[in-house]
Design a protein around this motif. Structure first.
Motif, short mmCIF file in Angstrom:
data_model
loop_
_atom_site.label_atom_id
_atom_site.label_comp_id
_atom_site.label_asym_id
_atom_site.label_seq_id
_atom_site.Cartn_x
_atom_site.Cartn_y
_atom_site.Cartn_z
N ASN A 11 119.65 71.37 -0.95
CA ASN A 11 118.25 71.73 -0.68
C ASN A 11 117.40 70.49 -0.43
O ASN A 11 116.57 70.48 0.49
CB ASN A 11 117.67 72.54 -1.83
CG ASN A 11 118.16 73.97 -1.83
OD1 ASN A 11 118.52 74.50 -0.78
ND2 ASN A 11 118.19 74.59 -2.99
N LEU A 14 118.26 69.15 3.01
CA LEU A 14 117.75 70.03 4.06
C LEU A 14 116.26 69.84 4.28
O LEU A 14 115.76 69.89 5.41
CB LEU A 14 118.04 71.49 3.73
CG LEU A 14 119.45 71.98 4.03
CD1 LEU A 14 119.64 73.40 3.51
CD2 LEU A 14 119.74 71.93 5.51
N GLU A 19 113.07 70.64 11.52
CA GLU A 19 113.36 72.06 11.55
C GLU A 19 114.52 72.45 12.47
O GLU A 19 115.35 73.27 12.08
CB GLU A 19 112.12 72.86 11.93
CG GLU A 19 112.33 74.36 11.81
CD GLU A 19 111.07 75.15 12.06
OE1 GLU A 19 111.19 76.36 12.24
OE2 GLU A 19 109.97 74.57 12.06
N GLN A 22 117.59 71.87 10.59
CA GLN A 22 117.72 72.83 9.49
C GLN A 22 118.32 74.14 10.00
O GLN A 22 119.18 74.73 9.35
CB GLN A 22 116.36 73.10 8.85
CG GLN A 22 115.81 71.94 8.05
CD GLN A 22 114.42 72.22 7.50
OE1 GLN A 22 113.83 73.28 7.73
NE2 GLN A 22 113.89 71.27 6.74
N VAL A 23 117.88 74.57 11.19
CA VAL A 23 118.41 75.80 11.78
C VAL A 23 119.89 75.61 12.11
O VAL A 23 120.71 76.49 11.87
CB VAL A 23 117.61 76.18 13.04
CG1 VAL A 23 118.28 77.32 13.79
CG2 VAL A 23 116.18 76.54 12.67
N LEU A 26 121.84 75.85 8.99
CA LEU A 26 121.94 77.25 8.58
C LEU A 26 123.06 77.95 9.35
O LEU A 26 123.85 78.68 8.77
CB LEU A 26 120.61 77.96 8.82
CG LEU A 26 120.62 79.48 8.63
CD1 LEU A 26 120.90 79.83 7.18
CD2 LEU A 26 119.32 80.08 9.10
N HIS A 27 123.12 77.72 10.67
CA HIS A 27 124.17 78.33 11.47
C HIS A 27 125.56 77.88 11.02
O HIS A 27 126.50 78.67 10.97
CB HIS A 27 123.98 78.01 12.95
CG HIS A 27 122.77 78.67 13.53
ND1 HIS A 27 122.18 78.24 14.70
CD2 HIS A 27 122.02 79.72 13.12
CE1 HIS A 27 121.14 78.98 14.97
NE2 HIS A 27 121.01 79.90 14.03
N VAL A 29 126.40 76.91 7.97
CA VAL A 29 126.69 77.55 6.68
C VAL A 29 127.10 79.00 6.91
O VAL A 29 128.03 79.51 6.28
CB VAL A 29 125.48 77.44 5.73
CG1 VAL A 29 125.66 78.31 4.50
CG2 VAL A 29 125.26 75.99 5.33
N GLU A 30 126.43 79.69 7.84
CA GLU A 30 126.82 81.07 8.16
C GLU A 30 128.23 81.11 8.73
O GLU A 30 129.02 82.01 8.41
CB GLU A 30 125.83 81.68 9.15
CG GLU A 30 124.47 81.97 8.54
CD GLU A 30 123.43 82.37 9.57
OE1 GLU A 30 123.65 82.14 10.78
OE2 GLU A 30 122.39 82.91 9.16
N THR A 33 130.67 80.65 5.90
CA THR A 33 130.72 81.87 5.10
C THR A 33 131.57 82.93 5.79
O THR A 33 132.39 83.58 5.15
CB THR A 33 129.30 82.41 4.85
OG1 THR A 33 128.52 81.38 4.24
CG2 THR A 33 129.32 83.62 3.96
#
Length: 79
Positions: A11, A14, A19, A22-23, A26-27, A29-30, A33
Protein backbone atom coordinates in the motif's frame (compact mmCIF):
# COMPACT_ATOMS: atom_id res chain seq x y z
CA UNK A 1 7.43 -11.00 6.34
CA UNK A 2 3.93 -11.38 7.70
CA UNK A 3 0.85 -10.88 5.58
CA UNK A 4 -0.11 -7.59 7.24
CA UNK A 5 3.43 -6.23 6.83
CA UNK A 6 3.42 -7.19 3.14
CA UNK A 7 0.04 -5.54 2.54
CA UNK A 8 1.16 -2.39 4.37
CA UNK A 9 4.39 -2.25 2.34
CA UNK A 10 2.49 -2.74 -0.92
CA UNK A 11 0.00 0.00 0.00
CA UNK A 12 2.79 2.44 0.85
CA UNK A 13 4.58 1.74 -2.43
CA UNK A 14 1.35 2.06 -4.43
CA UNK A 15 0.62 5.45 -2.92
CA UNK A 16 3.99 6.72 -4.18
CA UNK A 17 3.22 5.73 -7.79
CA UNK A 18 1.39 7.98 -10.25
CA UNK A 19 -2.20 6.96 -10.97
CA UNK A 20 -1.55 5.30 -14.38
CA UNK A 21 1.03 3.01 -12.76
CA UNK A 22 -1.36 2.28 -9.90
CA UNK A 23 -3.93 1.11 -12.47
CA UNK A 24 -1.26 -1.03 -14.16
CA UNK A 25 -0.34 -2.56 -10.79
CA UNK A 26 -4.01 -3.30 -10.15
CA UNK A 27 -4.28 -5.10 -13.50
CA UNK A 28 -1.21 -7.16 -12.68
CA UNK A 29 -2.60 -8.15 -9.28
CA UNK A 30 -5.88 -9.17 -10.97
CA UNK A 31 -3.87 -11.24 -13.47
CA UNK A 32 -1.97 -12.98 -10.67
CA UNK A 33 -5.22 -13.66 -8.83
CA UNK A 34 -6.85 -15.19 -11.90
CA UNK A 35 -3.78 -17.37 -12.53
CA UNK A 36 -3.87 -18.59 -8.95
CA UNK A 37 -7.58 -19.41 -9.13
CA UNK A 38 -7.24 -21.25 -12.45
CA UNK A 39 -4.23 -23.22 -11.16
CA UNK A 40 -6.16 -24.21 -8.04
CA UNK A 41 -9.11 -25.46 -10.06
CA UNK A 42 -6.81 -27.46 -12.31
CA UNK A 43 -5.18 -29.22 -9.35
CA UNK A 44 -8.50 -30.56 -8.04
CA UNK A 45 -10.01 -31.43 -11.42
CA UNK A 46 -9.82 -34.65 -13.38
CA UNK A 47 -7.13 -34.85 -16.07
CA UNK A 48 -8.43 -34.02 -19.52
CA UNK A 49 -8.50 -36.63 -22.23
CA UNK A 50 -5.91 -35.94 -24.93
CA UNK A 51 -7.18 -34.27 -28.08
CA UNK A 52 -7.76 -36.59 -30.95
CA UNK A 53 -6.22 -35.33 -34.17
CA UNK A 54 -6.04 -36.78 -37.63
CA UNK A 55 -8.29 -38.71 -39.97
CA UNK A 56 -11.78 -39.59 -38.81
CA UNK A 57 -12.29 -36.92 -36.15
CA UNK A 58 -15.28 -35.45 -38.03
CA UNK A 59 -16.72 -38.80 -39.09
CA UNK A 60 -20.07 -38.25 -37.37
CA UNK A 61 -20.30 -34.50 -38.00
CA UNK A 62 -19.77 -34.40 -41.77
CA UNK A 63 -21.86 -36.22 -44.36
CA UNK A 64 -21.62 -36.28 -48.13
CA UNK A 65 -24.77 -36.24 -50.24
CA UNK A 66 -25.56 -39.42 -52.16
CA UNK A 67 -25.63 -37.46 -55.45
CA UNK A 68 -22.28 -35.77 -54.80
CA UNK A 69 -20.83 -36.81 -58.18
CA UNK A 70 -23.99 -36.02 -60.16
CA UNK A 71 -23.64 -33.25 -62.77
CA UNK A 72 -24.87 -29.82 -61.72
CA UNK A 73 -27.68 -28.15 -63.68
CA UNK A 74 -25.77 -24.86 -63.74
CA UNK A 75 -23.02 -26.43 -65.85
CA UNK A 76 -25.26 -28.29 -68.35
CA UNK A 77 -24.33 -25.79 -71.12
CA UNK A 78 -20.64 -26.56 -70.73
CA UNK A 79 -20.89 -30.36 -71.05
Amino acid sequence: MSRTNAITSINLLLLQLPEPLQVEALHYVEYLTSRRVSAATQIGSQPKAPKRNGFGILKVKVTIASDFDAPLEEFADYQ
